[in-house]
Scaffold this motif. Sequence first.
Motif, PDB file in Angstrom:
ATOM      1  N   TYR A  28       0.837  -1.206   0.000  1.00 29.69           N
ATOM      2  CA  TYR A  28       0.000   0.000   0.000  1.00 29.69           C
ATOM      3  C   TYR A  28       0.872   1.258   0.000  1.00 29.69           C
ATOM      4  CZ  TYR A  28      -4.638  -2.063   0.666  1.00 29.69           C
ATOM      5  OH  TYR A  28      -5.826  -2.725   0.493  1.00 29.69           O
ATOM      6  N   TYR A  29       1.955   1.235   0.776  1.00 33.17           N
ATOM      7  CA  TYR A  29       2.834   2.413   0.826  1.00 33.17           C
ATOM      8  C   TYR A  29       3.439   2.700  -0.544  1.00 33.17           C
ATOM      9  CZ  TYR A  29       7.137   5.026   1.316  1.00 33.17           C
ATOM     10  OH  TYR A  29       8.137   5.938   1.129  1.00 33.17           O
ATOM     11  N   LEU A  30       3.965   1.672  -1.198  1.00 26.08           N
ATOM     12  CA  LEU A  30       4.612   1.866  -2.496  1.00 26.08           C
ATOM     13  C   LEU A  30       3.631   2.421  -3.521  1.00 26.08           C
ATOM     14  CD1 LEU A  30       6.777  -1.395  -2.683  1.00 26.08           C
ATOM     15  CD2 LEU A  30       7.590   0.934  -2.282  1.00 26.08           C
ATOM     16  N   ASN A  31       2.393   1.918  -3.503  1.00 29.99           N
ATOM     17  CA  ASN A  31       1.397   2.396  -4.469  1.00 29.99           C
ATOM     18  C   ASN A  31       0.969   3.824  -4.168  1.00 29.99           C
ATOM     19  OD1 ASN A  31      -1.956   2.404  -4.879  1.00 29.99           O
ATOM     20  ND2 ASN A  31      -0.733   1.866  -6.674  1.00 29.99           N
ATOM     21  N   ARG A  32       0.644   4.109  -2.918  1.00 28.13           N
ATOM     22  CA  ARG A  32       0.099   5.419  -2.580  1.00 28.13           C
ATOM     23  C   ARG A  32       1.162   6.507  -2.544  1.00 28.13           C
ATOM     24  NH1 ARG A  32      -4.346   3.246   1.866  1.00 28.13           N
ATOM     25  NH2 ARG A  32      -5.766   2.396   0.292  1.00 28.13           N
ATOM     26  N   ALA A  33       2.426   6.101  -2.407  1.00 30.34           N
ATOM     27  CA  ALA A  33       3.506   7.080  -2.473  1.00 30.34           C
ATOM     28  C   ALA A  33       3.947   7.343  -3.907  1.00 30.34           C
ATOM     29  CB  ALA A  33       4.706   6.598  -1.648  1.00 30.34           C
ATOM     30  N   GLY A  34       3.310   6.652  -4.858  1.00 31.91           N
ATOM     31  CA  GLY A  34       3.662   6.851  -6.264  1.00 31.91           C
ATOM     32  C   GLY A  34       4.895   6.095  -6.701  1.00 31.91           C
ATOM     33  N   LEU A  35       5.353   5.151  -5.892  1.00 32.90           N
ATOM     34  CA  LEU A  35       6.544   4.376  -6.232  1.00 32.90           C
ATOM     35  C   LEU A  35       6.204   3.131  -7.044  1.00 32.90           C
ATOM     36  CD1 LEU A  35       8.376   4.646  -2.788  1.00 32.90           C
ATOM     37  CD2 LEU A  35       8.709   6.046  -4.837  1.00 32.90           C
ATOM     38  N   LYS A  36       4.906   2.771  -7.074  1.00 29.06           N
ATOM     39  CA  LYS A  36       4.412   1.674  -7.900  1.00 29.06           C
ATOM     40  C   LYS A  36       3.091   2.106  -8.521  1.00 29.06           C
ATOM     41  CE  LYS A  36       4.191  -2.604  -7.222  1.00 29.06           C
ATOM     42  NZ  LYS A  36       3.728  -3.908  -6.692  1.00 29.06           N
ATOM     43  N   ASP A  37       2.916   1.797  -9.806  1.00 27.97           N
ATOM     44  CA  ASP A  37       1.673   2.174 -10.468  1.00 27.97           C
ATOM     45  C   ASP A  37       0.514   1.263 -10.093  1.00 27.97           C
ATOM     46  OD1 ASP A  37       2.844   4.310 -11.738  1.00 27.97           O
ATOM     47  OD2 ASP A  37       3.338   3.163 -13.542  1.00 27.97           O
ATOM     48  N   ASP A  38       0.830   0.005  -9.757  1.00 28.28           N
ATOM     49  CA  ASP A  38      -0.230  -0.945  -9.448  1.00 28.28           C
ATOM     50  C   ASP A  38      -0.200  -1.326  -7.973  1.00 28.28           C
ATOM     51  OD1 ASP A  38       2.220  -2.310  -9.672  1.00 28.28           O
ATOM     52  OD2 ASP A  38       1.187  -4.208 -10.009  1.00 28.28           O
ATOM     53  N   LEU A  39      -1.336  -1.796  -7.489  1.00 32.16           N
ATOM     54  CA  LEU A  39      -1.445  -2.335  -6.139  1.00 32.16           C
ATOM     55  C   LEU A  39      -1.613  -3.838  -6.288  1.00 32.16           C
ATOM     56  CD1 LEU A  39      -1.793  -1.718  -3.045  1.00 32.16           C
ATOM     57  CD2 LEU A  39      -4.258  -1.747  -3.480  1.00 32.16           C
ATOM     58  N   ALA A  40      -0.559  -4.594  -6.030  1.00 32.87           N
ATOM     59  CA  ALA A  40      -0.553  -6.043  -6.287  1.00 32.87           C
ATOM     60  C   ALA A  40      -0.813  -6.801  -4.996  1.00 32.87           C
ATOM     61  CB  ALA A  40       0.776  -6.460  -6.910  1.00 32.87           C
ATOM     62  N   LEU A  41      -2.087  -6.914  -4.632  1.00 32.66           N
ATOM     63  CA  LEU A  41      -2.454  -7.636  -3.413  1.00 32.66           C
ATOM     64  C   LEU A  41      -2.572  -9.136  -3.642  1.00 32.66           C
ATOM     65  CD1 LEU A  41      -5.209  -5.288  -1.955  1.00 32.66           C
ATOM     66  CD2 LEU A  41      -2.815  -5.423  -1.282  1.00 32.66           C
ATOM     67  N   ALA A  42      -3.009  -9.543  -4.841  1.00 38.52           N
ATOM     68  CA  ALA A  42      -3.275 -10.957  -5.091  1.00 38.52           C
ATOM     69  C   ALA A  42      -2.072 -11.856  -4.785  1.00 38.52           C
ATOM     70  CB  ALA A  42      -3.753 -11.153  -6.531  1.00 38.52           C
ATOM     71  N   PRO A  43      -0.845 -11.499  -5.212  1.00 43.99           N
ATOM     72  CA  PRO A  43       0.285 -12.380  -4.896  1.00 43.99           C
ATOM     73  C   PRO A  43       0.533 -12.524  -3.390  1.00 43.99           C
ATOM     74  CG  PRO A  43       0.861 -10.842  -6.647  1.00 43.99           C
ATOM     75  CD  PRO A  43      -0.445 -10.380  -6.091  1.00 43.99           C
ATOM     76  N   ILE A  44       0.252 -11.467  -2.635  1.00 44.88           N
ATOM     77  CA  ILE A  44       0.448 -11.544  -1.178  1.00 44.88           C
ATOM     78  C   ILE A  44      -0.585 -12.475  -0.564  1.00 44.88           C
ATOM     79  CG2 ILE A  44       0.504 -10.223   0.967  1.00 44.88           C
ATOM     80  CD1 ILE A  44       1.310  -7.776  -0.702  1.00 44.88           C
ATOM     81  N   PHE A  45      -1.838 -12.347  -0.974  1.00 44.42           N
ATOM     82  CA  PHE A  45      -2.868 -13.250  -0.469  1.00 44.42           C
ATOM     83  C   PHE A  45      -2.571 -14.695  -0.863  1.00 44.42           C
ATOM     84  CE2 PHE A  45      -5.480  -9.420   0.129  1.00 44.42           C
ATOM     85  CZ  PHE A  45      -6.101  -9.722   1.337  1.00 44.42           C
TER      86      PHE A  45
END
Length: 206
Positions: A28-45
């Motif tokens: 979440y930090y990487l996405n919301r800080a603009g360091l990642k364009d996508d939020l990749a939750l599926a691989p973590i789950f």
Amino acid sequence: MPAETPDDLLDWLDREAEAFSGATTREYYLNRAGLKDDLALAPIFERHADLFRRETVDRVLGAETDDPRYAHLRELAVDGYLEQAAKELTEQIAARETADTVEWEGEQLPYRAVQQRVMNEPDAWRRHELDLRRLDVTAAQNELRQRRWDLLYGQTRDLGFASYVTLCDQLGSLGLDRLRETMERFLWETDKSYRDRLEQELRAIG
């Protein structure tokens, strides 16, 4: 997943939850800080799939233990189970928030940056106009948010809770009925003082 005692279950949950929470917080930090364009939750789950299986949640909800960790881990397991069900929609919402822009004076402002721009704008009319444009973009995203909440509400009932509010109240030990009564009394008792002070402040700024 361990199948012995409630203590074994909680020990396992504690370890898994720490690793899962660390991974999702970073994502979440990487996405919301603009360091990642996508939020990749599926691989973590997927890496922590056992943590949020229905069997795990049912065992946690049915556990009888005085362990002080239980309430927190029970809430985490249920919340995670719901979030796992909604992860694709959560990712889609994050993708829209990352990609969408708000047009303002010939400039395309990143959607997530607009709220800060509104807060820093000294002119009231401009603040209002910019915020209206932000709300238009938000409204266009809201179908995804509605679908996500509908899914969460359905999963909540499937777990045996009367409603999402009931789930939050019971798992979080919130005492919402008591809180509502307290806040209603507070609002009633302070209504005149609030309105008198508000009138003074509004008069002072015209």
